[in-house]
Design a protein around this motif. Structure first.
Motif, PDB file in Angstrom:
ATOM      1  N   GLU A   1       1.068  -1.056  -0.164  1.00 20.36           N
ATOM      2  CA  GLU A   1      -0.310   0.104   0.051  1.00 20.36           C
ATOM      3  C   GLU A   1       1.364   1.781  -0.275  1.00 20.36           C
ATOM      4  OE1 GLU A   1      -3.463   0.151   2.578  1.00 20.36           O
ATOM      5  OE2 GLU A   1      -3.458  -1.781   3.313  1.00 20.36           O
ATOM      6  N   ASN A   2       0.303   2.465  -0.439  1.00 20.48           N
ATOM      7  CA  ASN A   2       0.639   3.398  -0.568  1.00 20.48           C
ATOM      8  C   ASN A   2      -0.652   4.501   0.592  1.00 20.48           C
ATOM      9  OD1 ASN A   2       1.763   2.538  -3.150  1.00 20.48           O
ATOM     10  ND2 ASN A   2       3.544   4.044  -2.065  1.00 20.48           N
ATOM     11  N   LEU A   3       0.304   4.899   1.749  1.00 19.78           N
ATOM     12  CA  LEU A   3      -0.488   5.910   2.622  1.00 19.78           C
ATOM     13  C   LEU A   3      -0.931   7.227   2.596  1.00 19.78           C
ATOM     14  CD1 LEU A   3       0.262   2.573   5.510  1.00 19.78           C
ATOM     15  CD2 LEU A   3      -1.869   2.684   3.530  1.00 19.78           C
ATOM     16  N   SER A   4      -1.626   7.515   2.796  1.00 26.94           N
ATOM     17  CA  SER A   4      -2.250   9.061   2.398  1.00 26.94           C
ATOM     18  C   SER A   4      -2.939   9.369   3.958  1.00 26.94           C
ATOM     19  CB  SER A   4      -2.764   9.435   1.404  1.00 26.94           C
ATOM     20  OG  SER A   4      -2.541  10.934   1.723  1.00 26.94           O
ATOM     21  N   ILE A   5      -2.813  10.276   4.913  1.00 33.59           N
ATOM     22  CA  ILE A   5      -3.065  10.655   5.809  1.00 33.59           C
ATOM     23  C   ILE A   5      -3.072  12.604   5.965  1.00 33.59           C
ATOM     24  CG2 ILE A   5      -2.994  10.635   8.490  1.00 33.59           C
ATOM     25  CD1 ILE A   5      -1.029   8.654   8.919  1.00 33.59           C
TER      26      ILE A   5
END
Length: 144
Positions: free
Chosen positions: A55-59
């Motif tokens: 995954e590539n996670l964006s917060i």
């Protein structure tokens, strides 16, 4: 299979710790880490079971805690068994990117596979945020 057998024990132990409904579980109740992040409210805890997550996670504009089972076990093997590996191609393949967060915690992960073709961070990119990263192995992320 091991994760499925340990999940009821893990859930019971968390109940003893008094964790509230603001705790989100991956993959038991959410199919991906990003799905749990998207559903999380400020102050939520996202607990990640051992496994490999591509995954590539964006917060963005959230103050949340993302932790592996290492948080409760203190077993270093939990870090090595809970891998988040970047999965996108392109200029910005960041494993984590965090924007406009005042208090985010990332703890207990093996983070790799970020690959940026620019001079920006590829493992964890933090912009206008306060982030506590602890007990993580951050390796094999590339940028020029």
């Amino acid at each position: 299979m091991r994760e499925l057998l340990l999940f009821p024990i893990f859930m019971f132990a968390l109940g003893l710790l008094g964790l509230s409904q603001d705790t989100l579980f991956v993959p038991q109740l959410h199919t991906s880490i990003q799905q749990a992040i998207d559903e999380a409210a400020d102050g939520s805890l996202i607990l990640i079971a051992p496994g490999i997550y591509y995954e590539n996670l964006s917060i963005i504009d959230k103050d949340i805690q993302i932790e592996s089972c290492f948080a409760s076990s203190a077993d270093v093997n939990e870090i090595e068994q809970t891998k988040i590996i970047g999965s996108q191609n392109g200029s910005y393949n960041r494993v984590f990117e965090i924007f406009d967060s005042e208090a985010t915690t990332i703890s207990g992960f093996y983070i790799s596979g970020g690959n940026s073709t620019t001079h920006h961070a590829s493992g964890i990119y933090i912009n206008n945020s306060t982030v506590d990263v602890s007990n993580c192995f951050i390796t094999e992320n590339k940028s020029p």
